[in-house]
Design an enzyme around this catalytic site. Structure first.
Site, mmCIF file in Angstrom:
data_model
loop_
_atom_site.group_PDB
_atom_site.id
_atom_site.type_symbol
_atom_site.label_atom_id
_atom_site.label_comp_id
_atom_site.label_asym_id
_atom_site.label_seq_id
_atom_site.Cartn_x
_atom_site.Cartn_y
_atom_site.Cartn_z
ATOM 1 N N TYR A 149 47.661 34.236 42.713
ATOM 2 C CA TYR A 149 46.588 33.250 42.751
ATOM 3 C C TYR A 149 47.083 31.834 42.454
ATOM 4 O O TYR A 149 46.314 30.882 42.546
ATOM 5 C CB TYR A 149 45.504 33.608 41.730
ATOM 6 C CG TYR A 149 44.358 34.387 42.307
ATOM 7 C CD1 TYR A 149 44.591 35.524 43.071
ATOM 8 C CD2 TYR A 149 43.044 34.018 42.077
ATOM 9 C CE1 TYR A 149 43.548 36.265 43.578
ATOM 10 C CE2 TYR A 149 41.996 34.752 42.585
ATOM 11 C CZ TYR A 149 42.250 35.872 43.327
ATOM 12 O OH TYR A 149 41.215 36.607 43.824
ATOM 13 N N LYS A 216 51.916 46.994 38.090
ATOM 14 C CA LYS A 216 52.495 47.735 39.212
ATOM 15 C C LYS A 216 54.022 47.599 39.114
ATOM 16 O O LYS A 216 54.724 47.281 40.077
ATOM 17 C CB LYS A 216 51.935 47.138 40.522
ATOM 18 C CG LYS A 216 52.198 47.944 41.756
ATOM 19 C CD LYS A 216 51.427 49.235 41.840
ATOM 20 C CE LYS A 216 51.903 50.052 43.038
ATOM 21 N NZ LYS A 216 51.581 51.456 42.976
ATOM 22 N N ASP A 268 47.475 51.792 40.277
ATOM 23 C CA ASP A 268 46.721 52.777 41.062
ATOM 24 C C ASP A 268 46.188 53.891 40.167
ATOM 25 O O ASP A 268 45.058 54.361 40.327
ATOM 26 C CB ASP A 268 47.547 53.333 42.238
ATOM 27 C CG ASP A 268 49.032 53.349 41.982
ATOM 28 O OD1 ASP A 268 49.480 52.681 41.036
ATOM 29 O OD2 ASP A 268 49.756 54.041 42.716
ATOM 30 N N ASP A 292 41.687 41.014 39.208
ATOM 31 C CA ASP A 292 40.648 40.700 40.183
ATOM 32 C C ASP A 292 40.042 41.994 40.723
ATOM 33 O O ASP A 292 38.829 42.184 40.742
ATOM 34 C CB ASP A 292 41.301 39.896 41.322
ATOM 35 C CG ASP A 292 40.279 39.311 42.258
ATOM 36 O OD1 ASP A 292 39.143 39.061 41.812
ATOM 37 O OD2 ASP A 292 40.606 39.101 43.435
#
Ligand code: NAP
Length: 404
Positions: A149, A216, A268, A292
């Site tokens: 972002y 991640k 995930d 987000d």
């Protein structure tokens, strides 16, 4: 006029007649802001019988500002945000076209509002797509100023993208085709750690059980993976007596003794655990993009983003905000659901230490949902009569009562 002050130790002093800034926002913004101001004023009156009040200071931003001044965020508005220290905002349209950055992103970067805080919990009576929505009570701390972002990106056919591709090829032997756009994902130690620090401090102050570092890092080792490592390092070095890692706790459950468990989950997995083992999660600290996604997904489990509040906080400034957008098709119709902004105001009242008013307002919103007093977004799912935005605010005010 009396303003909040912050001393060199970042300690805030709030006068009893305080000026707070508000940005109405675009689209449904004026409707939900009016409702929010009415219920906040009423809750303060019920809580403090006239000994405290808010002087609402309007801050121009978005489409109205553009019409009046030719700028979406005029300098004068920026000065007001600085002066008020604490503000609340409705949703703002992201202007479409080249050269425009999202006003929300601009505000966050300009005032170093590095933590986006999104509490998600269930209000009995709200329709939910899951069997046990009541298990949900999580707070997402999303890093607000870096990651994808940060906006460092170039269109595939730009000179800059071409140069970056050539550099990567020449220096590192990385070959990218000519039709590849480029985005950079910066994640740094200082910014990761101050976010995790805020999450742990919140956990300590509010007797929460755990802080989960969502990342991640199995794939993006030196950005997301580093976020996780820096998070654990910070907990170990700055909060050794108040935290314990999940690993230590599993090996020796006695190590817990009232401490906060620091754990991590790959993104995930976090999504599926939020559904399958909801009650086991509490505070989530995560880089921007993960934050987000997960905050809207969690909100969906308890009825959607129409009722989820949010805050953008730094060490000095705070801007509370509705997390949904401007819903332009409902603009000026007095039908939008103001709950997201109202619950953001509850967070704001807590932030300035006006806990009694916050509790009264929160309790009244909870009762409204329990009594099935809702706006059209929920009424149409529940097959009941919808209240207008302003009527919903009146119902909230009717349900305000002072705790004994
Ligand atoms: P949106 O404004 O959130 O609206 C999408 C849909 O969500 C609406 O059509 C409506 O659904 C429902 N909705 C959202 N808020 C609602 C409320 N308070 N009460 C009732 N229903 C509500 O998303 P968008 O259409 O993607 O974005 C529109 C504009 O808002 C864009 O310019 C975007 O950039 C901006 N935006 C701003 C912010 C912000 O300022 N923080 C955040 C997100 C988007 P139904 O049609 O099903 O009734």
């Amino acid at each position: 006029m009396s303003y909040i002050t912050v001393d060199e130790n970042k300690k805030m002093t709030v006068p009893d007649r305080v000026n707070l800034g508000y940005i109405e926002g675009d689209g449904i913004g004026p409707d939900i802001t009016k409702a929010m101001i009415n219920v906040v004023n009423a809750s303060i009156e019920v809580a403090y019988n006239g000994s405290r009040s808010v002087e609402w200071e309007k801050i121009l931003a978005g489409e109205e500002a553009f019409e009046k001044t030719g700028e979406h965020l005029p300098k004068e508005s920026q000065k007001q945000i600085e002066k008020c220290i604490v503000s609340i905002k409705g949703p703002l349209t992201t202007p479409i076209g080249q050269g425009f950055r999202s006003l929300n992103v601009t505000l966050r970067q300009q005032f170093d509002l590095y933590a986006n805080i999104r509490p998600v919990r269930y209000f009995p009576g709200v329709p939910s797509p899951v069997v046990h929505p009541e298990y949900m009570d999580m707070i997402v701390f999303r890093e607000n100023t870096e990651d994808l972002y940060a906006g460092i990106e170039w269109k595939y056919d730009s000179e800059q993208a071409k140069k970056v591709r050539e550099f990567l090829s020449r220096e590192f032997g990385v070959s990218l085709s000519d039709d590849t756009g480029i985005g950079i994902k910066p994640i740094g130690k200082f910014k990761s750690q101050r976010l995790v620090r805020k999450a742990i401090q919140y956990a300590i102050a509010n007797n929460r059980k755990s802080v989960t570092l969502m990342h991640k890092g199995n794939i993006m080792k030196y950005t997301e993976g580093a976020f996780k490592e820096w998070g654990y390092e910070l907990a170990r070095t700055e909060f050794p007596d108040q935290t314990v890692t999940e690993e230590e706790y599993l090996q020796n459950p006695d190590a817990l003794s009232g401490r906060i468990i620091i754990k991590d989950r790959i993104a995930d997995n976090m999504f599926q655990q939020a559904l399958t083992r909801t009650a086991e999660y509490d505070i989530i600290a995560t880089p921007n993009l993960n934050g987000d996604y997960i905050s809207d997904a969690l909100a969906a489990q308890v009825g959607g983003i129409g009722i989820a509040p949010g805050a953008n906080m730094g060490d000095v400034y705070a801007v509370f905000e509705a997390v949904h957008g401007t819903a332009p098709k409902y603009a000026g119709m007095d039908v939008a659901n103001p709950t997201s902004l109202i619950l953001s105001a509850v967070m704001m009242l807590r932030h300035i230490g006006w806990k009694e008013a916050a509790d009264i307002l929160d309790g009244a919103v909870t009762l409204c949902y329990k009594d099935q007093k809702v706006t059209q977004d929920l009424a149409r799912i529940m097959n009941i009569k919808a209240l207008k935005c302003s009527e919903f605010a009146e119902e909230i005010i009717k349900r305000m009562k002072k705790e004994d």
